[in-house]
Scaffold this motif. Structure first.
Motif, PDB file in Angstrom:
ATOM      1  N   PHE A  27      -4.202  29.297  13.638  1.00  0.00           N
ATOM      2  CA  PHE A  27      -4.358  30.340  12.625  1.00  0.00           C
ATOM      3  C   PHE A  27      -3.724  29.866  11.322  1.00  0.00           C
ATOM      4  O   PHE A  27      -2.586  29.391  11.298  1.00  0.00           O
ATOM      5  N   MET A  28      -4.472  29.964  10.252  1.00  0.00           N
ATOM      6  CA  MET A  28      -3.983  29.589   8.929  1.00  0.00           C
ATOM      7  C   MET A  28      -3.735  30.866   8.136  1.00  0.00           C
ATOM      8  O   MET A  28      -4.658  31.637   7.899  1.00  0.00           O
ATOM      9  N   SER A  29      -2.507  31.083   7.764  1.00  0.00           N
ATOM     10  CA  SER A  29      -2.177  32.295   7.012  1.00  0.00           C
ATOM     11  C   SER A  29      -2.350  32.048   5.515  1.00  0.00           C
ATOM     12  O   SER A  29      -1.438  32.219   4.725  1.00  0.00           O
ATOM     13  N   GLN A  30      -3.551  31.610   5.175  1.00  0.00           N
ATOM     14  CA  GLN A  30      -3.924  31.422   3.775  1.00  0.00           C
ATOM     15  C   GLN A  30      -4.948  32.494   3.459  1.00  0.00           C
ATOM     16  O   GLN A  30      -6.015  32.544   4.068  1.00  0.00           O
ATOM     17  N   TYR A  31      -4.623  33.335   2.527  1.00  0.00           N
ATOM     18  CA  TYR A  31      -5.451  34.494   2.240  1.00  0.00           C
ATOM     19  C   TYR A  31      -6.172  34.316   0.907  1.00  0.00           C
ATOM     20  O   TYR A  31      -5.607  33.795  -0.047  1.00  0.00           O
ATOM     21  N   TYR A  68      -8.980  30.819  11.131  1.00  0.00           N
ATOM     22  CA  TYR A  68      -8.649  29.826  12.148  1.00  0.00           C
ATOM     23  C   TYR A  68      -9.314  28.503  11.793  1.00  0.00           C
ATOM     24  O   TYR A  68     -10.413  28.482  11.240  1.00  0.00           O
ATOM     25  N   THR A  69      -8.661  27.416  12.131  1.00  0.00           N
ATOM     26  CA  THR A  69      -9.231  26.090  11.910  1.00  0.00           C
ATOM     27  C   THR A  69     -10.410  25.874  12.854  1.00  0.00           C
ATOM     28  O   THR A  69     -10.602  26.637  13.800  1.00  0.00           O
ATOM     29  N   LYS A  70     -11.168  24.814  12.627  1.00  0.00           N
ATOM     30  CA  LYS A  70     -12.229  24.433  13.559  1.00  0.00           C
ATOM     31  C   LYS A  70     -11.590  24.024  14.870  1.00  0.00           C
ATOM     32  O   LYS A  70     -10.405  23.673  14.924  1.00  0.00           O
ATOM     33  N   ASP A  71     -12.387  24.034  15.931  1.00  0.00           N
ATOM     34  CA  ASP A  71     -11.905  23.640  17.256  1.00  0.00           C
ATOM     35  C   ASP A  71     -11.395  22.202  17.224  1.00  0.00           C
ATOM     36  O   ASP A  71     -12.082  21.309  16.746  1.00  0.00           O
ATOM     37  N   GLN A  72     -10.176  22.017  17.708  1.00  0.00           N
ATOM     38  CA  GLN A  72      -9.579  20.691  17.798  1.00  0.00           C
ATOM     39  C   GLN A  72      -9.454  20.339  19.273  1.00  0.00           C
ATOM     40  O   GLN A  72      -8.374  20.345  19.844  1.00  0.00           O
ATOM     41  N   GLY A  73     -10.603  20.069  19.884  1.00  0.00           N
ATOM     42  CA  GLY A  73     -10.633  19.823  21.319  1.00  0.00           C
ATOM     43  C   GLY A  73     -10.162  18.426  21.685  1.00  0.00           C
ATOM     44  O   GLY A  73     -10.448  17.459  20.980  1.00  0.00           O
ATOM     45  N   ASN A  74      -9.425  18.330  22.782  1.00  0.00           N
ATOM     46  CA  ASN A  74      -8.979  17.052  23.321  1.00  0.00           C
ATOM     47  C   ASN A  74      -9.442  16.936  24.761  1.00  0.00           C
ATOM     48  O   ASN A  74      -9.336  17.892  25.533  1.00  0.00           O
ATOM     49  N   TYR A  75      -9.941  15.750  25.113  1.00  0.00           N
ATOM     50  CA  TYR A  75     -10.405  15.499  26.477  1.00  0.00           C
ATOM     51  C   TYR A  75      -9.277  14.904  27.315  1.00  0.00           C
ATOM     52  O   TYR A  75      -8.448  14.142  26.816  1.00  0.00           O
ATOM     53  N   PHE A  76      -9.304  15.259  28.614  1.00  0.00           N
ATOM     54  CA  PHE A  76      -8.331  14.720  29.565  1.00  0.00           C
ATOM     55  C   PHE A  76      -9.037  14.406  30.871  1.00  0.00           C
ATOM     56  O   PHE A  76      -9.913  15.163  31.302  1.00  0.00           O
TER      57      PHE A  76
END
Length: 132
Positions: free
Chosen positions: A52-56, A65-73
């Protein structure tokens, strides 16, 4: 939609299965939901994360919210190993690297652009090689 992670242990959205990391089904993950992409002799998962980015502003009066920052495992024996590139995936299948590279070339597999079905096909292939 905000989910109560103390109640929900897993869910299915469309054809995608998620488990709650807070339930310690797979140890070592921060709280949130983990997408199960492949389950065979090992697990292959994607940990999704948005911040969540509290930039209004006029466009985002409530922040965003930022884009999905998915990580694989890949998970062998309950030990998650981050897969951030083809090289890190191949490292986990050292004895079959040549065959896996050949397979990936034949299907034009691209790490960053791969769909879940492409991952499943690749991991099925790796699983088959590993059981021979």
């Amino acid at each position: 939609v905000e989910l109560n992670e103390t109640i929900i242990d897993s869910m299915i959205i469309g054809n995608t299965f998620f488990i709650n990391s807070a339930m310690n089904i797979i140890p070592g993950f921060e709280k949130g939901f983990i997408e199960i992409i492949y389950k065979g002799e090992f697990l292959f998962v994607k940990k999704h994360k948005k911040t969540f980015m509290s930039q209004y502003s006029t466009n985002f009066p409530n922040g965003f919210y930022t884009k999905d920052q998915g990580n694989y495992f890949i998970i062998f024996d309950s030990v998650p190993i981050q897969i951030s590139s083809i090289k890190s995936l191949l490292k986990e299948f050292e004895t079959h690297q040549k065959d896996i590279k050949k397979y990936m070339r034949s299907v034009k597999f691209k790490f960053k652009k791969a769909t879940n079905q492409q991952w499943v096909n690749l991991l099925l292939y790796c699983d088959k090689l590993d059981s021979v």
